[in-house]
Design a protein around this motif. Structure first.
Motif, mmCIF file in Angstrom:
data_model
loop_
_atom_site.group_PDB
_atom_site.id
_atom_site.type_symbol
_atom_site.label_atom_id
_atom_site.label_comp_id
_atom_site.label_asym_id
_atom_site.label_seq_id
_atom_site.Cartn_x
_atom_site.Cartn_y
_atom_site.Cartn_z
ATOM 1 N N LEU A 231 41.297 44.254 44.855
ATOM 2 C CA LEU A 231 41.885 43.594 43.689
ATOM 3 C C LEU A 231 42.779 42.421 44.072
ATOM 4 C CD1 LEU A 231 42.776 46.748 41.577
ATOM 5 C CD2 LEU A 231 40.969 45.094 41.090
ATOM 6 N N ASN B 209 32.139 38.743 45.514
ATOM 7 C CA ASN B 209 32.659 40.076 45.219
ATOM 8 C C ASN B 209 31.728 41.196 45.659
ATOM 9 O OD1 ASN B 209 34.729 38.634 43.956
ATOM 10 N ND2 ASN B 209 34.870 40.092 42.268
ATOM 11 N N THR C 181 32.497 42.474 35.338
ATOM 12 C CA THR C 181 33.649 43.271 35.724
ATOM 13 C C THR C 181 33.248 44.576 36.392
ATOM 14 O OG1 THR C 181 33.762 44.212 33.487
ATOM 15 C CG2 THR C 181 35.127 42.296 33.939
ATOM 16 N N GLU D 198 42.327 50.363 44.892
ATOM 17 C CA GLU D 198 41.789 49.008 44.781
ATOM 18 C C GLU D 198 40.606 48.925 43.824
ATOM 19 O OE1 GLU D 198 43.012 46.176 45.935
ATOM 20 O OE2 GLU D 198 44.713 47.367 46.608
ATOM 21 N N GLU D 199 40.402 49.977 43.043
ATOM 22 C CA GLU D 199 39.265 50.009 42.118
ATOM 23 C C GLU D 199 39.718 49.685 40.700
ATOM 24 O OE1 GLU D 199 35.760 53.081 40.567
ATOM 25 O OE2 GLU D 199 37.269 53.742 42.033
ATOM 26 N N LEU D 200 39.039 48.738 40.078
ATOM 27 C CA LEU D 200 39.297 48.406 38.680
ATOM 28 C C LEU D 200 38.606 49.434 37.803
ATOM 29 C CD1 LEU D 200 40.582 46.097 36.906
ATOM 30 C CD2 LEU D 200 38.288 45.115 36.810
ATOM 31 N N SER E 5 33.906 46.240 40.536
ATOM 32 C CA SER E 5 35.048 47.156 40.423
ATOM 33 C C SER E 5 35.514 47.698 41.767
ATOM 34 C CB SER E 5 34.694 48.315 39.483
ATOM 35 O OG SER E 5 33.614 49.071 39.992
ATOM 36 N N ARG F 221 43.818 50.617 37.143
ATOM 37 C CA ARG F 221 43.348 50.619 38.519
ATOM 38 C C ARG F 221 43.520 52.005 39.132
ATOM 39 N NH1 ARG F 221 47.157 46.917 42.144
ATOM 40 N NH2 ARG F 221 45.934 47.895 43.784
ATOM 41 N N GLU G 168 34.701 36.508 40.601
ATOM 42 C CA GLU G 168 35.073 37.456 39.549
ATOM 43 C C GLU G 168 34.386 37.098 38.238
ATOM 44 O OE1 GLU G 168 37.380 40.666 37.792
ATOM 45 O OE2 GLU G 168 36.771 40.160 39.826
ATOM 46 N N ARG H 228 39.190 36.465 42.635
ATOM 47 C CA ARG H 228 40.279 37.335 43.051
ATOM 48 C C ARG H 228 40.996 36.689 44.245
ATOM 49 N NH1 ARG H 228 38.157 43.620 42.335
ATOM 50 N NH2 ARG H 228 37.239 43.300 40.265
ATOM 51 N N TRP I 236 47.751 40.058 37.994
ATOM 52 C CA TRP I 236 46.855 40.838 37.135
ATOM 53 C C TRP I 236 47.451 41.094 35.746
ATOM 54 C CZ3 TRP I 236 41.853 41.952 37.148
ATOM 55 C CH2 TRP I 236 41.141 41.815 38.333
#
Length: 213
Positions: A22, A105, A14, A203-205, A18, A200, A78, A90, A124
């Motif tokens: 997403l 990714n 994960t 677009e960053e986890l 990141s 989030r 992912e 994703r 999500w």
């Protein structure tokens, strides 16, 4: 020790991704030893660019992918954890017949995958609600709030993060502490019945999630 090893593996899957787009959700593959996945450059292509074939690998008593080491040169989804039937991408777009998925990714390379009985899409919120647990990123410290707004009241929390997702509202997720966290982490002294953190930033986890214990 088993939980620690699993968590390290899942943290890798994960955190490393990141920064990747997403998308609109995730596509999980319900595979068995007869599953064949064909990846196309676009929806009008007649021949696939890549093909992934599964088989029953008796040497490890699990399903496996033909030429997995070679496939991993381009295939960095992912989640790729065959022992736990976890193979997830994703998803950027979907039509009545197709999914546009991120197959790598690191490079954000995309292909198109046909919808079949083995392809399962979840947004999500649905996906995170199915996870065994989530935690805040140490690299992105944030408070637990009573409401999904910046200036709401902070909930004081002590102990290791071990939460499940109850709901989602925009960039925020509502979390709670499940009973099994007390069995795993003895320092969880302030269980949360309902609190909010951000999952989030653009677009960053900015959380870690764990698919299993």
């Amino acid at each position: 020790m088993r939980l620690l090893i699993i968590n390290i593996l899942l943290l890798f899957s994960t955190q490393v991704w990141s920064q990747t787009d997403l998308g609109i959700g995730l596509v999980s593959i319900d595979f068995d030893d007869k599953t064949i996945l064909k990846f196309y450059s676009d929806t009008s292509a007649t021949e696939p660019k890549k093909v992934v074939e599964f088989f029953d690998d008796r040497s490890i008593n699990s399903w496996n992918i033909n030429d997995l080491d070679k496939q991993k040169e381009w295939l960095k989804p992912e989640v790729l954890w065959l022992d736990y039937f976890a193979f997830t991408f994703r998803c950027l777009n979907k039509t009545d017949r197709w999914f546009q998925i991120i197959v790598n990714n690191e490079t954000e390379k995309t292909y198109w995958l046909k919808k079949t009985d083995s392809t399962k899409f979840k947004n999500w919120e649905e996906y995170l609600k199915d996870m065994f647990g989530v935690e805040r990123l140490s690299s992105y410290p944030q408070k637990i709030m009573t409401e999904p707004i910046e200036n709401s009241k902070e909930i004081e929390y002590q102990g290791t993060d071990c939460f499940v997702v109850k709901s989602m509202k925009g960039d925020w997720i509502e979390i709670m502490t499940p009973d099994y966290c007390d069995e795993i982490f003895t320092d969880s002294k302030t269980p949360i019945k309902s609190g909010w953190i951000k999952w989030r930033k653009g677009e960053e986890l900015i959380i870690n999630y764990f698919t299993t214990s």
